[in-house]
Design an enzyme around this catalytic site. Structure first.
Site, short mmCIF file in Angstrom:
data_model
loop_
_atom_site.label_atom_id
_atom_site.label_comp_id
_atom_site.label_asym_id
_atom_site.label_seq_id
_atom_site.Cartn_x
_atom_site.Cartn_y
_atom_site.Cartn_z
N LYS A 132 -2.97 5.13 -2.51
CA LYS A 132 -4.18 5.96 -1.83
C LYS A 132 -4.48 7.27 -2.83
O LYS A 132 -3.60 7.64 -3.31
CB LYS A 132 -3.54 6.57 -0.58
CG LYS A 132 -3.18 5.69 0.44
CD LYS A 132 -4.30 4.78 1.00
CE LYS A 132 -3.91 3.90 2.23
NZ LYS A 132 -5.28 3.53 2.83
N GLU A 186 -11.35 0.81 -3.01
CA GLU A 186 -11.52 0.29 -1.68
C GLU A 186 -12.37 1.77 -1.22
O GLU A 186 -11.71 2.92 -0.97
CB GLU A 186 -10.28 0.20 -0.83
CG GLU A 186 -10.34 -0.40 0.40
CD GLU A 186 -8.87 -0.66 1.04
OE1 GLU A 186 -7.72 -1.11 0.34
OE2 GLU A 186 -8.85 -0.92 2.25
N LYS A 245 -9.70 -6.66 8.31
CA LYS A 245 -8.67 -6.04 9.29
C LYS A 245 -9.23 -6.73 10.69
O LYS A 245 -10.50 -6.35 11.14
CB LYS A 245 -8.59 -4.57 9.59
CG LYS A 245 -8.05 -4.01 8.08
CD LYS A 245 -7.81 -2.47 8.26
CE LYS A 245 -7.22 -1.79 7.04
NZ LYS A 245 -7.52 -0.35 6.91
N GLY A 275 -4.08 -3.75 6.26
CA GLY A 275 -3.21 -3.56 7.21
C GLY A 275 -3.30 -2.37 7.96
O GLY A 275 -3.80 -1.31 7.45
N ASP A 334 -7.25 3.23 -3.03
CA ASP A 334 -8.03 3.10 -1.55
C ASP A 334 -8.26 4.51 -1.39
O ASP A 334 -7.33 5.37 -1.21
CB ASP A 334 -7.14 2.46 -0.63
CG ASP A 334 -7.77 2.61 0.81
OD1 ASP A 334 -8.96 2.91 0.80
OD2 ASP A 334 -7.00 2.10 1.67
N LYS A 393 -1.45 -0.86 -4.34
CA LYS A 393 -2.33 -0.20 -4.09
C LYS A 393 -1.79 1.05 -3.87
O LYS A 393 -1.03 1.41 -3.20
CB LYS A 393 -2.88 -0.78 -2.51
CG LYS A 393 -3.98 0.20 -1.89
CD LYS A 393 -4.61 -0.43 -0.71
CE LYS A 393 -4.84 0.03 0.55
NZ LYS A 393 -5.47 -0.61 1.48
N SER A 397 0.80 -1.36 -0.21
CA SER A 397 0.11 0.03 0.07
C SER A 397 0.92 1.15 0.06
O SER A 397 1.79 1.41 0.85
CB SER A 397 -0.89 0.09 1.16
OG SER A 397 -1.67 1.11 1.31
N ASP A 427 -13.69 -1.44 3.55
CA ASP A 427 -12.82 -1.69 4.40
C ASP A 427 -13.48 -0.95 5.72
O ASP A 427 -14.12 -1.88 6.65
CB ASP A 427 -11.51 -0.69 4.23
CG ASP A 427 -10.42 -0.54 5.30
OD1 ASP A 427 -10.95 -0.97 6.45
OD2 ASP A 427 -9.33 -0.11 5.08
O1 OSB Z 1 -6.97 2.11 4.78
O2 OSB Z 1 -5.99 0.15 4.63
C1 OSB Z 1 -5.95 1.47 5.04
C2 OSB Z 1 -2.87 2.46 6.78
C3 OSB Z 1 -3.44 3.43 7.69
C4 OSB Z 1 -4.63 3.32 7.91
C5 OSB Z 1 -5.50 2.88 7.11
C6 OSB Z 1 -5.07 2.04 5.99
C7 OSB Z 1 -3.62 2.07 5.80
C8 OSB Z 1 -3.12 1.38 4.46
C9 OSB Z 1 -1.74 0.92 4.96
O3 OSB Z 1 -3.57 1.22 3.78
C10 OSB Z 1 -1.50 -0.65 5.14
C11 OSB Z 1 -0.51 -1.02 5.49
O4 OSB Z 1 0.61 -1.06 4.78
O5 OSB Z 1 -0.22 -1.61 6.71
MG MG Z 2 -8.28 0.69 3.34
#
Ligand code: OSB
Ligand code: MG
Length: 376
Positions: free
Chosen positions: A164, A214, A263, A291, A189, A162, A136, A239
């Site tokens: 953001k 996402e 999660k 994550g 995401d 992925k 991510s 999510d």
């Molecule tokens: O939405 O998945 C998410 C990190 C912090 C808060 C929310 C998210 C995330 C990530 C990173 O996308 C996930 C990771 O690398 O642990």
């Molecule tokens: Mg997410």
């Protein structure tokens, strides 16, 4: 088994790089590490994924400490627990606060698996010996910076990229990524950054053959997501909106998503994660493990969960070294060719390095039956 002691520690770890989402930037990771001990002094470990600020969900490190100290720890202390599946039932009267529940439940699962002399993956019913993972990537200052990180990640073998997105960092950025990487498995995401009225913009993303989008809409929504999903070719993955198997059932029946990101913390633990996994099997939805920038203990729990058969899409559990100069577990989590080899030793399968933990601990509290009684 009976829990004789619980130790809460607040750790502060420095991220190797700032991680930016639509709701904010992380520089450090502050979290609660939970240690439970049985009568033989055997330890089980859990990690709370609540952040310092209530921006991803409503929980925070402090609300988790409060829930653990004043409610959840007293509920399990000295109770005869036959199987960790009983813990989520014990916590049922406490509303929400899923990340606090999950941190303690996860530690009990680890302890249980160690006592049974089996891996956490096996104890959960997992079957895989290795798991596929993606990465991510946060919002960057420039598209060029992002393309460089994607290039590195693809070279390292991550199976899915992925990125953001947020308003102003979306369609044009994805177009640039696709131009440079026409065939990678790619997804976006939004962390709840859009509204139903953004539907035309979201539809533009259909052009780019994304695996999924996402959580485009509000963190508590499953109604508008269903309206958007009907008009999108790209699958929606939820999510933030899924907190329980009941939420998952409702989202599936409304058609709010075609994929679920599980999660463990968000849904209140490993038992609830298994239930959501099983429900998705029944309905033919794939799942993957999300994550929360976890340190080693949380990462190990994610790996164990991902060994369940319906985790058919690469998750966000990247290597320890992506986030940390030095992780709190030994060995650290490593990724080769986009795969993590699932440990086979008892419990989470990684040793917690107590010296490293001590160095990172900023607050510590020991709970034992005597103190709890004395406090009343
Ligand atoms: O939405 O998945 C998410 C990190 C912090 C808060 C929310 C998210 C995330 C990530 C990173 O996308 C996930 C990771 O690398 O642990
Ligand atoms: Mg997410």
């Amino acid at each position: 088994m009976k829990i004789k002691n619980v130790i809460l520690r607040q750790l502060k770890m420095k991220l190797k790089f700032p991680f930016t989402t639509s709701f904010g930037t992380f520089l450090d990771k502050d979290f609660i590490l939970v240690e439970v001990q049985d009568e033989n002094g055997l330890s089980g470990w859990g990690e709370s994924v609540a952040f310092m600020s209530p921006l991803y969900n409503e929980e925070t490190l402090k609300t988790n400490w409060h829930l653990l100290e004043d409610f959840l720890i007293p509920m399990i202390m000295e109770k005869e627990i036959g199987h960790p599946d009983e813990v989520s039932a014990l916590f049922e009267p406490i509303r929400k606060n899923n990340m606090a529940k999950s941190a303690l439940e996860g530690a009990i699962w680890d302890l249980y698996a160690k006592r049974e002399n089996t891996s956490l993956a096996k104890a959960l019913g997992g079957t895989k010996q290795e798991i596929e993972v993606g990465i991510s990537i946060g919002i960057q200052n420039t598209v060029d910076d992002l393309l460089t990180i994607i290039d590195d990640s693809v070279t390292q073998g991550y199976r899915r990229i992925k990125v953001k997105i947020k308003p102003g960092w979306d369609v044009d950025v994805i177009r640039e990524i696709r131009r440079s990487f026409p065939s990678i498995q790619l997804m976006a995401d939004a962390n709840s950054a859009y509204r139903l009225s953004d539907i035309e913009l979201l539809k533009q993303l259909d052009e780019f053959d994304l695996m999924m989008i996402e959580q485009p809409l509000a963190s508590d929504d499953i109604v508008d997501h269903a309206l958007v999903q009907k008009q999108l070719a790209t699958p929606i993955c939820l999510d933030e909106s899924i907190h329980s198997v009941e939420d998952a059932r409702k989202a599936i029946s409304l058609g709010s998503c075609k994929i679920i990101n599980i999660k463990i913390g968000r849904v209140g633990g490993l038992t609830e994660s298994k239930r959501i996994h099983d429900l998705c099997v029944e309905h033919g939805l794939p799942v993957w493990c999300g994550g929360m920038l976890e340190a080693g203990v949380g990462r190990a729990h994610n790996i164990a969960l991902t060994t369940l058969a319906n985790f058919t899409m690469p998750g966000d559990t990247a290597a320890s070294s992506r986030y940390w100069e030095k992780d709190i577990i030994e060995p650290e989590v490593t990724v080769h060719d986009g795969l993590i080899t699932v440990p086979t030793t008892p419990g989470i399968g990684y040793e917690v390095n107590l010296d490293t933990v001590d160095n990172l601990t900023v607050r510590k509290q020991v709970f034992e039956k005597a103190t709890l009684t004395a406090r009343k």
